[in-house]
Every structure is written in C-alpha cells, then in structure tokens.
Design an enzyme around this catalytic site. Structure first.
Site, mmCIF file in Angstrom:
data_model
loop_
_atom_site.group_PDB
_atom_site.id
_atom_site.type_symbol
_atom_site.label_atom_id
_atom_site.label_comp_id
_atom_site.label_asym_id
_atom_site.label_seq_id
_atom_site.Cartn_x
_atom_site.Cartn_y
_atom_site.Cartn_z
ATOM 1 N N LEU A 89 111.811 44.993 39.987
ATOM 2 C CA LEU A 89 112.669 44.576 38.879
ATOM 3 C C LEU A 89 111.782 43.942 37.806
ATOM 4 O O LEU A 89 110.894 43.144 38.109
ATOM 5 C CB LEU A 89 113.704 43.560 39.383
ATOM 6 C CG LEU A 89 114.786 43.154 38.387
ATOM 7 C CD1 LEU A 89 115.679 44.344 38.032
ATOM 8 C CD2 LEU A 89 115.661 42.034 38.963
ATOM 9 N N ILE A 90 112.031 44.292 36.568
ATOM 10 C CA ILE A 90 111.246 43.728 35.462
ATOM 11 C C ILE A 90 111.711 42.287 35.227
ATOM 12 O O ILE A 90 112.915 42.043 35.068
ATOM 13 C CB ILE A 90 111.455 44.578 34.182
ATOM 14 C CG1 ILE A 90 110.994 46.016 34.422
ATOM 15 C CG2 ILE A 90 110.721 43.980 32.990
ATOM 16 C CD1 ILE A 90 109.532 46.169 34.757
ATOM 17 N N HIS A 106 115.960 57.497 35.316
ATOM 18 C CA HIS A 106 116.632 57.441 36.607
ATOM 19 C C HIS A 106 116.982 58.878 37.010
ATOM 20 O O HIS A 106 117.533 59.631 36.204
ATOM 21 C CB HIS A 106 117.905 56.591 36.504
ATOM 22 C CG HIS A 106 118.536 56.376 37.837
ATOM 23 N ND1 HIS A 106 118.028 55.486 38.758
ATOM 24 C CD2 HIS A 106 119.608 56.971 38.424
ATOM 25 C CE1 HIS A 106 118.774 55.534 39.860
ATOM 26 N NE2 HIS A 106 119.738 56.424 39.673
ATOM 27 N N GLU A 176 112.909 65.864 34.325
ATOM 28 C CA GLU A 176 112.251 64.624 33.887
ATOM 29 C C GLU A 176 110.978 64.956 33.102
ATOM 30 O O GLU A 176 110.764 64.450 31.999
ATOM 31 C CB GLU A 176 111.884 63.752 35.094
ATOM 32 C CG GLU A 176 113.085 63.248 35.852
ATOM 33 C CD GLU A 176 112.690 62.332 37.011
ATOM 34 O OE1 GLU A 176 111.682 61.619 36.899
ATOM 35 O OE2 GLU A 176 113.393 62.338 38.027
HETATM 36 C C1 GRF Z 1 111.001 60.012 39.457
HETATM 37 O O1 GRF Z 1 111.949 60.803 40.080
HETATM 38 C C2 GRF Z 1 111.682 58.925 38.672
HETATM 39 O O2 GRF Z 1 112.886 59.302 38.119
HETATM 40 C C3 GRF Z 1 111.916 57.909 39.736
HETATM 41 O O3 GRF Z 1 110.767 57.953 40.527
HETATM 42 C C4 GRF Z 1 110.180 59.247 40.460
HETATM 43 C C5 GRF Z 1 108.755 59.052 40.034
HETATM 44 O O4 GRF Z 1 107.984 60.177 40.228
HETATM 45 N N1 GRF Z 1 112.280 56.657 39.152
HETATM 46 P P1 GRF Z 1 106.517 60.224 39.671
HETATM 47 O O5 GRF Z 1 105.753 59.007 40.221
HETATM 48 O O6 GRF Z 1 106.558 60.196 38.166
HETATM 49 O O7 GRF Z 1 105.914 61.489 40.196
#
Ligand code: GRF
Length: 192
Positions: A89-90, A106, A176
């Site tokens: 947590l920040i 997320h 992502e």
């Molecule tokens: C990602 O799925 C992100 O959404 C979550 O943790 C994962 C991180 O993956 N919070 P990486 O370390 O960027 O490969």
C-alpha cells in the site's frame, strides 16, 4: 523544454515496466528516471539495468511512513509515479504529495474484483470462479484505499468457458502491455 519525469514502482517480473522503458526511450517530453522495488529479487531490476535506469530497493519497513522514498523522489525531481505490479500500500503521505499523479493498473474491470487480497493470480482465479464472460484491465489514479481511485481507462476482453485462470491472466496482460504506457503518456501530456 524540461521533460516530465516518471518513476516506476514494481515488486515482480516487471513486464509492464519494460513496456514503459521501451515506449519512453526516446520520447521528447517524458522520461523514466528510476525504479523503486520492495523486493531485491524482483525481475524488474534486471530489466531496468538493461535500459540503464537506476533502481532503489526498500523493504516493507520503509513503506510504512514513506519518508525516505519521498525524499529520493524529490531529489530525482519526479513528477509522476507509475505502479506496475507493486504489492504494498502506498503510504498516505506519499499519496498526498502526489495527488492525481500516481497511476495504478489493475488486472480486472474495477470495481469488480478489487480491494485487499485481490492481486496477481487471486484476481484471475476469482474471475474464473465467478463464471465471468469478460474481464479486462483498469488504469486508475491511486488514493488511500486499494483500487478505489478515479478510473482513467478500461478495456475488456472476452472469456471462453474453457479459459483457465492462467489463460485469463495471459489475455489481460496482453491488454495491459498494449495500453498502459499509452494511457499514462496521454495523461502526462495533459499536464504540459
Ligand atoms: C499485472 O497483471 C498487473 O496488473 C498486476 O500485477 C501484474 C504485474 O505484472 N498489478 P508484471 O510485473 O508487469 O509482469
């Protein structure tokens, strides 16, 4: 013109962080200046080294008040922070100092499948257990509560009934990588 300066916080593999290193490598207005991690074995360290980006390792104790972290961020003249798989947590003080300047990603469609305990594979297992037909990613600003800051961007992916939690993770991670640096870029450019 001085560039906007970003720092990346990551606890794990750092595949998202690497997408940022690539995306902003020769960017005229934005640069990645450092990486912070709480995990001395995190894969993100090797990735940062490869791109010549300095990293800092601070264990959990330092994240309780965040004072030392804030001091370094100020010395490095950091404008924005990007959380990319950061597991702690920040601290409130840091959130206040960087209000609407900390991004998080997320791996689900918030507000569903968010909150304490909803990280990593737990998220995808919960999505699978709920029999969802879609999942996706959420990019949001960080406030004092897990996964509750203002949502900036979401994108969905369709799920098949045969998809395992790992398959869901793969689909979401692809989204992502595609979106996170671009969305942050757009938001940072708005501040220039
Ligand atoms: C990602 O799925 C992100 O959404 C979550 O943790 C994962 C991180 O993956 N919070 P990486 O370390 O960027 O490969």
């Amino acid at each position: 013109m001085t560039k906007k300066r970003l720092s990346i916080f990551a606890s794990g593999s750092g595949s998202n962080a690497e997408k940022f290193f690539e995306h902003f490598k020769n960017h005229p207005q934005i640069e990645i200046v450092s990486v912070f991690t709480n995990n001395k074995s995190a894969g993100v360290i090797e990735r940062a080294d490869r791109f010549g980006i300095q990293h800092h390792v601070y264990n959990r104790t330092y994240w309780e008040t965040g004072e030392q972290i804030i001091k370094i961020l100020k010395e490095e003249e950091v404008d924005f922070i990007v959380l990319a798989g950061f597991m702690l947590l920040i601290p409130e003080k840091l959130v206040k100092e960087f209000s609407d300047k900390i991004f998080n990603i997320h791996p689900a469609l918030l507000p569903k499948f968010g909150g304490q305990g909803m990280y990593g594979s737990n998220v995808h297992k919960a999505v699978k257990a709920a029999g969802e037909t879609e999942s996706g990613l959420t990019i949001h600003f960080v406030n004092e509560h897990y996964d509750e800051g203002k949502i900036i961007f979401q994108e969905k992916c369709q799920l098949e009934p045969t998809d395992s939690a790992e398959d869901i993770a793969t689909k979401v991670l692809k989204l992502e990588h595609k979106n996170y640096p671009k969305v942050v870029e757009q938001e940072v450019l708005k501040s220039i």
